[in-house]
Design a protein around this motif. Sequence first.
Motif, mmCIF file in Angstrom:
data_model
loop_
_atom_site.group_PDB
_atom_site.id
_atom_site.type_symbol
_atom_site.label_atom_id
_atom_site.label_comp_id
_atom_site.label_asym_id
_atom_site.label_seq_id
_atom_site.Cartn_x
_atom_site.Cartn_y
_atom_site.Cartn_z
ATOM 1 N N LYS A 168 0.866 -1.181 0.000
ATOM 2 C CA LYS A 168 0.000 0.000 0.000
ATOM 3 C C LYS A 168 0.909 1.239 0.000
ATOM 4 N N ILE A 169 0.739 2.085 -1.006
ATOM 5 C CA ILE A 169 1.635 3.217 -1.223
ATOM 6 C C ILE A 169 0.832 4.509 -1.293
ATOM 7 N N LEU A 170 1.313 5.536 -0.581
ATOM 8 C CA LEU A 170 0.770 6.885 -0.713
ATOM 9 C C LEU A 170 1.656 7.650 -1.690
ATOM 10 N N VAL A 171 1.050 8.193 -2.742
ATOM 11 C CA VAL A 171 1.778 8.966 -3.753
ATOM 12 C C VAL A 171 1.336 10.421 -3.648
ATOM 13 N N LEU A 172 2.304 11.321 -3.501
ATOM 14 C CA LEU A 172 2.017 12.741 -3.324
ATOM 15 C C LEU A 172 2.703 13.552 -4.420
ATOM 16 N N TYR A 173 1.895 14.323 -5.192
ATOM 17 C CA TYR A 173 2.403 15.162 -6.278
ATOM 18 C C TYR A 173 2.055 16.633 -6.015
ATOM 19 N N PRO A 174 2.918 17.555 -6.431
ATOM 20 C CA PRO A 174 2.620 18.979 -6.248
ATOM 21 C C PRO A 174 1.751 19.570 -7.362
ATOM 22 N N TYR A 175 1.224 18.739 -8.231
ATOM 23 C CA TYR A 175 0.377 19.176 -9.343
ATOM 24 C C TYR A 175 -0.414 17.969 -9.834
ATOM 25 N N VAL A 176 -1.384 18.217 -10.679
ATOM 26 C CA VAL A 176 -2.157 17.153 -11.313
ATOM 27 C C VAL A 176 -1.568 16.924 -12.705
ATOM 28 N N PRO A 177 -0.890 15.807 -12.943
ATOM 29 C CA PRO A 177 -0.194 15.619 -14.220
ATOM 30 C C PRO A 177 -1.123 15.203 -15.363
ATOM 31 N N TRP A 178 -1.994 16.103 -15.734
ATOM 32 C CA TRP A 178 -2.927 15.853 -16.844
ATOM 33 C C TRP A 178 -3.463 17.188 -17.338
ATOM 34 N N PRO A 179 -3.561 17.443 -18.651
ATOM 35 C CA PRO A 179 -3.150 16.556 -19.747
ATOM 36 C C PRO A 179 -1.631 16.453 -19.857
ATOM 37 N N LEU A 180 -1.168 15.518 -20.671
ATOM 38 C CA LEU A 180 0.264 15.245 -20.769
ATOM 39 C C LEU A 180 0.922 16.197 -21.764
ATOM 40 N N ARG A 187 6.388 12.036 -17.342
ATOM 41 C CA ARG A 187 7.141 11.151 -16.446
ATOM 42 C C ARG A 187 6.298 10.755 -15.238
ATOM 43 N N THR A 188 5.761 11.738 -14.539
ATOM 44 C CA THR A 188 5.067 11.441 -13.294
ATOM 45 C C THR A 188 3.776 10.657 -13.527
ATOM 46 N N PHE A 189 3.070 10.939 -14.624
ATOM 47 C CA PHE A 189 1.835 10.207 -14.917
ATOM 48 C C PHE A 189 2.125 8.736 -15.200
ATOM 49 N N HIS A 190 3.064 8.471 -16.077
ATOM 50 C CA HIS A 190 3.314 7.087 -16.482
ATOM 51 C C HIS A 190 3.930 6.260 -15.357
ATOM 52 N N LEU A 191 4.789 6.868 -14.546
ATOM 53 C CA LEU A 191 5.326 6.128 -13.400
ATOM 54 C C LEU A 191 4.218 5.809 -12.396
ATOM 55 N N LEU A 192 3.345 6.790 -12.141
ATOM 56 C CA LEU A 192 2.213 6.558 -11.246
ATOM 57 C C LEU A 192 1.338 5.414 -11.753
ATOM 58 N N LYS A 193 1.054 5.427 -13.039
ATOM 59 C CA LYS A 193 0.164 4.403 -13.607
ATOM 60 C C LYS A 193 0.762 3.009 -13.462
ATOM 61 N N ARG A 194 2.058 2.877 -13.710
ATOM 62 C CA ARG A 194 2.680 1.558 -13.618
ATOM 63 C C ARG A 194 2.796 1.098 -12.161
ATOM 64 N N ILE A 195 3.104 2.027 -11.240
ATOM 65 C CA ILE A 195 3.165 1.661 -9.821
ATOM 66 C C ILE A 195 1.796 1.190 -9.342
ATOM 67 N N ALA A 196 0.745 1.914 -9.770
ATOM 68 C CA ALA A 196 -0.617 1.573 -9.355
ATOM 69 C C ALA A 196 -1.093 0.265 -9.970
ATOM 70 N N TRP A 228 7.598 3.308 -21.465
ATOM 71 C CA TRP A 228 7.187 3.598 -20.090
ATOM 72 C C TRP A 228 6.761 2.345 -19.335
ATOM 73 N N LYS A 229 6.131 1.413 -20.009
ATOM 74 C CA LYS A 229 5.634 0.212 -19.321
ATOM 75 C C LYS A 229 6.785 -0.545 -18.661
ATOM 76 N N ALA A 230 7.854 -0.785 -19.418
ATOM 77 C CA ALA A 230 8.987 -1.529 -18.872
ATOM 78 C C ALA A 230 9.682 -0.735 -17.773
ATOM 79 N N ILE A 231 9.841 0.578 -17.983
ATOM 80 C CA ILE A 231 10.513 1.425 -16.990
ATOM 81 C C ILE A 231 9.719 1.462 -15.695
#
Length: 400
Positions: A2-14, A21-30, A385-388
Motif C-alpha cells: 500500500k503506497i501513498l503517492v504525493l504530487y505537487p500538481y495534477v499531471p494531466w493533460p500530458l 514522467r510522473t503520470f506514467h510512473l504513477l500508472k505503472r506503480i498503481a 514507459w511500461k517496462a521502466i
Amino acid sequence: MKILVLYPYVPWPLDRGTFQRTFHLLKRIATRHEVDFVAFSEPDGSEESKKEVFEEFCQSVELLPFQHPEWQKLFPNRLFNPLPTNVQYWQQSKIASFIDQKIEQEVYDLVHLCDLVLMPYIFKHRDNVPFVVDRSRVDLQFQLMEHQNLRFSTRQKLLRYESYAKLWFYERKLAKHTLQEIVCGPDDKSFIHKYIDRVAPVLVVANGVDLEYFHPDAVDEQRDPDPTIMFCGAMDYSPNVDALKWFFGEVYAKLIKRVSSLKILIVGRSPIPEIQAYDSLQGVTVTGRVPDVRPYYRRAWLQIVPLRIGGGTRLKIVESLAIGTPVISTTIGAQGLDLKHGRQILLADDASAFVEETVRAIEDEALRMNLESEGMSVANERFGWKAIGDRLAEHYENLI
C-alpha cells in the motif's frame, strides 16, 4: 503493498515533460500496488474533473486545492527560515494537516513523493513510514547551471547564493533520511554523490516514451519537401529559452547561409516575447501551444536540442527517437540517455560543430535514414514507459 503517492500538481493533460514522467510512473506503480494518490490542484476547483483519469488505476484520488504563499522577502522572514525559498513556496498548513491525518489513519508501506519540495510534509513521519523521492531534476544542480549560463543582477546573485547554501543543507538532509532518491540520469546521480552525499541511496530511472502514441504510423503526416528542423518544449522554461537564445545568437545566421531554404519550427506552449520575436526571422515559425505535437515531429527532418542547462533527461529526445525524427543535441541536452554519436544521435557542443552536424544531416539522406532506424530501435528496446515503470514498482517491492 500500500503506497501513498504525493504530487505537487495534477499531471494531466500530458502537455509537458514532467507530467509525462510522473503520470506514467504513477500508472505503472498503481498497476502493481495499491495506491492512494494525493495531488495539489488549482484553487478554483477547475481540475476536479481530472479525478476520473486517475481513478481508473488508483485505489483513491484526492485533489487538494492549493494556493502558493507569497515569495518571502529577505528580511525578516526569508533569511531566518531554514527552508530553501523554492521549498517554502510549496508549503501550506491545511495540506500538511490533511497529510498528517492521512498517514495516521492508514497503514502505508511506502510514501512516494514527487520532488524534494514536498519533503516537509512527510519528514515528521519518517520513523513510521519510509519515503522515496522521484526527482525530475536535482534542484541544486539545476540552479547552479542556471547561474553559469544566465545573467543575474548583483542583488539576484546575492539572493541566489543564500538559496544555494540552504538548498545544499536541505539536499544533505534528503540524502540522509530518504529510503531512495530516484533521478533521471547518471549525471544527476554523479552530482549527488560528488557534491551532496557520497553514499546517498540513488537509483537512475530514465525518462521514457509512450511507444504506441509516438509510433511513426500513429499520425498521417509526411516529411516537408524543404529541409525542416524543429525545437519542441515549453517556451517559458528557462533552459529552453536559453537554448534558443544561444541557437539564434550563435548558430542560426551561419546555418541559414548554408541552407537558404531551411525551415525552423519552434513548437510549444507559452512562448515568451523573446521567443515570439524569432517568428519574424527568415524561415522561422513559432507555433505556440499545439493540440498534437506528433505531426510536427513527422514533418521535421531533424530535431535540434541545443540545451546548455542540464539536470534530468530530455523527453523531447526519446519522443523524437520513437517517432523516427533524428536528433542533433548538445551533450548536456542528451545527458543520461547513453546514445551513441553518429548512430542514434548527433552531438555538437559549440556553434561551429552544431552548424556542421546539422548541414551534414540535411545533405546526407542515408545518414538521416540510419539515425531514424537506430533511434527507433533503441527507443523500443530501452525507453518504453511500461517496462521502466514496472522495473520501478518491482524495485519498491525489493526495498520494502
